[in-house]
Design a protein around this motif. Structure first.
Motif, PDB file in Angstrom:
ATOM      1  N   GLU A   1       0.829  -1.206   0.000  1.00 34.35           N
ATOM      2  CA  GLU A   1       0.000   0.000   0.000  1.00 34.35           C
ATOM      3  C   GLU A   1       0.862   1.254   0.000  1.00 34.35           C
ATOM      4  O   GLU A   1       0.558   2.236  -0.697  1.00 34.35           O
ATOM      5  CB  GLU A   1      -0.919  -0.001   1.224  1.00 34.35           C
ATOM      6  CG  GLU A   1      -1.926   1.128   1.254  1.00 34.35           C
ATOM      7  CD  GLU A   1      -2.901   1.096   0.092  1.00 34.35           C
ATOM      8  OE1 GLU A   1      -3.394   2.176  -0.299  1.00 34.35           O
ATOM      9  OE2 GLU A   1      -3.161  -0.001  -0.448  1.00 34.35           O
ATOM     10  N   ALA A   2       1.955   1.224   0.767  1.00 34.55           N
ATOM     11  CA  ALA A   2       2.861   2.371   0.800  1.00 34.55           C
ATOM     12  C   ALA A   2       3.521   2.580  -0.563  1.00 34.55           C
ATOM     13  O   ALA A   2       3.678   3.722  -1.027  1.00 34.55           O
ATOM     14  CB  ALA A   2       3.926   2.166   1.884  1.00 34.55           C
TER      15      ALA A   2
ATOM     16  N   LYS B   1       2.263   1.722  -3.434  1.00 34.21           N
ATOM     17  CA  LYS B   1       1.228   2.215  -4.338  1.00 34.21           C
ATOM     18  C   LYS B   1       1.023   3.713  -4.153  1.00 34.21           C
ATOM     19  O   LYS B   1       0.926   4.475  -5.124  1.00 34.21           O
ATOM     20  CB  LYS B   1      -0.079   1.466  -4.085  1.00 34.21           C
ATOM     21  CG  LYS B   1      -1.229   1.901  -4.975  1.00 34.21           C
ATOM     22  CD  LYS B   1      -2.489   1.106  -4.660  1.00 34.21           C
ATOM     23  CE  LYS B   1      -3.671   1.569  -5.509  1.00 34.21           C
ATOM     24  NZ  LYS B   1      -4.901   0.803  -5.180  1.00 34.21           N
ATOM     25  N   GLU B   2       0.970   4.161  -2.885  1.00 34.57           N
ATOM     26  CA  GLU B   2       0.782   5.579  -2.616  1.00 34.57           C
ATOM     27  C   GLU B   2       1.982   6.389  -3.107  1.00 34.57           C
ATOM     28  O   GLU B   2       1.818   7.495  -3.640  1.00 34.57           O
ATOM     29  CB  GLU B   2       0.574   5.792  -1.115  1.00 34.57           C
ATOM     30  CG  GLU B   2      -0.756   5.240  -0.609  1.00 34.57           C
ATOM     31  CD  GLU B   2      -0.900   5.400   0.892  1.00 34.57           C
ATOM     32  OE1 GLU B   2       0.029   5.960   1.521  1.00 34.57           O
ATOM     33  OE2 GLU B   2      -1.943   4.978   1.441  1.00 34.57           O
ATOM     34  N   ASP B   3       3.189   5.850  -2.944  1.00 34.43           N
ATOM     35  CA  ASP B   3       4.380   6.536  -3.414  1.00 34.43           C
ATOM     36  C   ASP B   3       4.368   6.652  -4.936  1.00 34.43           C
ATOM     37  O   ASP B   3       4.731   7.690  -5.502  1.00 34.43           O
ATOM     38  CB  ASP B   3       5.634   5.784  -2.955  1.00 34.43           C
ATOM     39  CG  ASP B   3       6.918   6.502  -3.341  1.00 34.43           C
ATOM     40  OD1 ASP B   3       7.216   7.552  -2.733  1.00 34.43           O
ATOM     41  OD2 ASP B   3       7.619   6.023  -4.270  1.00 34.43           O
ATOM     42  N   TYR B   4       3.933   5.588  -5.627  1.00 37.13           N
ATOM     43  CA  TYR B   4       3.853   5.598  -7.087  1.00 37.13           C
ATOM     44  C   TYR B   4       2.852   6.648  -7.564  1.00 37.13           C
ATOM     45  O   TYR B   4       3.115   7.401  -8.510  1.00 37.13           O
ATOM     46  CB  TYR B   4       3.460   4.213  -7.586  1.00 37.13           C
ATOM     47  CG  TYR B   4       3.197   4.136  -9.073  1.00 37.13           C
ATOM     48  CD1 TYR B   4       4.242   4.185  -9.992  1.00 37.13           C
ATOM     49  CD2 TYR B   4       1.894   3.999  -9.561  1.00 37.13           C
ATOM     50  CE1 TYR B   4       4.002   4.117 -11.357  1.00 37.13           C
ATOM     51  CE2 TYR B   4       1.644   3.932 -10.920  1.00 37.13           C
ATOM     52  CZ  TYR B   4       2.697   3.992 -11.811  1.00 37.13           C
ATOM     53  OH  TYR B   4       2.448   3.919 -13.156  1.00 37.13           O
ATOM     54  N   GLN B   5       1.685   6.718  -6.901  1.00 34.85           N
ATOM     55  CA  GLN B   5       0.685   7.703  -7.288  1.00 34.85           C
ATOM     56  C   GLN B   5       1.195   9.128  -7.058  1.00 34.85           C
ATOM     57  O   GLN B   5       0.945  10.027  -7.881  1.00 34.85           O
ATOM     58  CB  GLN B   5      -0.610   7.473  -6.497  1.00 34.85           C
ATOM     59  CG  GLN B   5      -1.316   6.167  -6.813  1.00 34.85           C
ATOM     60  CD  GLN B   5      -1.772   6.089  -8.260  1.00 34.85           C
ATOM     61  OE1 GLN B   5      -2.068   7.100  -8.888  1.00 34.85           O
ATOM     62  NE2 GLN B   5      -1.826   4.874  -8.798  1.00 34.85           N
ATOM     63  N   ALA B   6       1.920   9.335  -5.964  1.00 32.23           N
ATOM     64  CA  ALA B   6       2.486  10.660  -5.696  1.00 32.23           C
ATOM     65  C   ALA B   6       3.529  11.017  -6.754  1.00 32.23           C
ATOM     66  O   ALA B   6       3.612  12.165  -7.203  1.00 32.23           O
ATOM     67  CB  ALA B   6       3.116  10.685  -4.297  1.00 32.23           C
TER      68      ALA B   6
ATOM     69  N   ARG C   1       1.741  12.097  -9.905  1.00 34.02           N
ATOM     70  CA  ARG C   1       1.194  13.449  -9.779  1.00 34.02           C
ATOM     71  C   ARG C   1       2.288  14.499  -9.957  1.00 34.02           C
ATOM     72  O   ARG C   1       2.084  15.511 -10.634  1.00 34.02           O
ATOM     73  CB  ARG C   1       0.506  13.625  -8.416  1.00 34.02           C
ATOM     74  CG  ARG C   1      -0.812  12.873  -8.294  1.00 34.02           C
ATOM     75  CD  ARG C   1      -1.576  13.335  -7.062  1.00 34.02           C
ATOM     76  NE  ARG C   1      -0.875  13.009  -5.826  1.00 34.02           N
ATOM     77  CZ  ARG C   1      -1.041  11.883  -5.152  1.00 34.02           C
ATOM     78  NH1 ARG C   1      -1.854  10.947  -5.607  1.00 34.02           N
ATOM     79  NH2 ARG C   1      -0.381  11.672  -4.030  1.00 34.02           N
TER      80      ARG C   1
END
Length: 303
Positions: free
Chosen positions: A168-169, A171-176, A179
């Motif tokens: 999950e971390a 995934k969030e890093d990839y999305q950031a 962006r």
């Protein structure tokens, strides 16, 4: 043994950098034979002197669409790498997009309106697109397998929760990172689009497209272009697949020549489905360097 790739560094400001290969080719070549998923190498009719990598089946479908789209002037796979400072915490992000494409602004408007990528790529540009400025479009391809995980995970097993938290971390890093890359491109005047395999590619059955591209090496002369354009002029710019094939001599060679003229962007065939005798064929607006060819051929046709 291959030599080390020579790179060009471009400072973007704010501790942001872009790196491109000095020879204009891919900044990296991830098709090594060591991956478990399907990978491909590809020779493009629109990209001279470079073999292109496709690191998934979805990326190969995108390459096929780029080669067949009359809106696409040229493109590059793995075109550059961005080095970006992380917005939350220390460190940097390294981001390499899947494709960089040169298109008329008309194409961007189609994507912004919500049209799936495959439909926009195969659609004939509007007439006014010939007067559009050409812009850079960066593509990131999101394969269905990246988010369709069918395995049931038992979080009661030792270490399972920690692994889930790590995923999950990540995934969030990839999305950031995406962006931040998007914001960087916007500041450079580039456009960015995330090609989602389910939404953008599976809208159409694309299995017939490779057979069309097989004809891109047919020897096409100005005589063939004149024949096709005169036929279209006599039909007010609109004809059928059968009639354009007949105008080009008929038979398999006529069909192959028609397909090749589409790949060159000199006629447009509706390839949203496997072409049939009644499939629509039209005279597309000529983009980029095709305009000069069009003026030259038009003068010959009038002579």
């Amino acid at each position: 043994m291959a030599g080390k790739l020579e790179k060009v560094e471009i400072a973007l400001g704010g501790r942001r950098f872009m790196y491109r290969a000095a020879d204009g080719g891919p900044i990296r070549f991830g098709v090594t034979g060591r991956k478990r998923n399907s990978t491909h190498i590809y020779n493009s009719s629109k990209v001279a002197n470079h073999i292109l990598p496709a690191e998934s089946d979805a990326e190969l479908q995108v390459i096929t669409l780029l080669d067949l789209s009359t809106s696409v002037l040229t493109y590059m796979a793995q075109p550059h790498t961005l080095k970006l400072p992380k917005t939350c915490g220390k460190g940097t992000w390294i981001y390499t997009p899947d494709f960089e494409v040169i298109v008329p602004r008309w194409f961007i408007r189609q994507l912004e309106s919500g049209m799936p990528f495959a439909l926009a790529a195969l659609k004939m540009p509007q007439r006014r697109a010939s007067e559009d400025d050409l812009v850079r479009l960066v593509l990131e391809v999101k394969g269905a397998s990246r988010y369709a995980d069918l395995r049931e995970r038992d979080l009661t097993q030792p270490g399972a929760q920690a692994k889930a938290d790590k995923r999950e971390a990540e995934k969030e890093d990839y999305q950031a990172k995406l962006r931040e890359a998007h914001a960087t491109y916007r500041g450079m005047g580039y456009h960015f689009y995330l090609v989602d395999e389910l939404r953008d590619l599976r809208t159409l059955d694309l299995r017939h497209l490779p057979s069309i591209l097989m004809d891109d090496d047919v020897k096409v002369t100005w005589r063939h272009v004149n024949l096709a354009w005169k036929h279209l002029q006599n039909r007010s710019g609109l004809t059928t697949y059968k009639d354009i094939i007949d105008a080009l001599g008929g038979g398999p060679l006529g069909r192959e020549t028609a397909n090749c003229l589409h790949v060159r962007g000199l006629i447009w065939i509706d390839l949203s489905k496997n072409p049939q005798p009644v499939t629509t064929v039209a005279m597309p607006p000529l983009l980029g360097s095709r305009r000069d060819l069009g003026h030259l051929l038009a003068s010959e046709m009038e002579a």
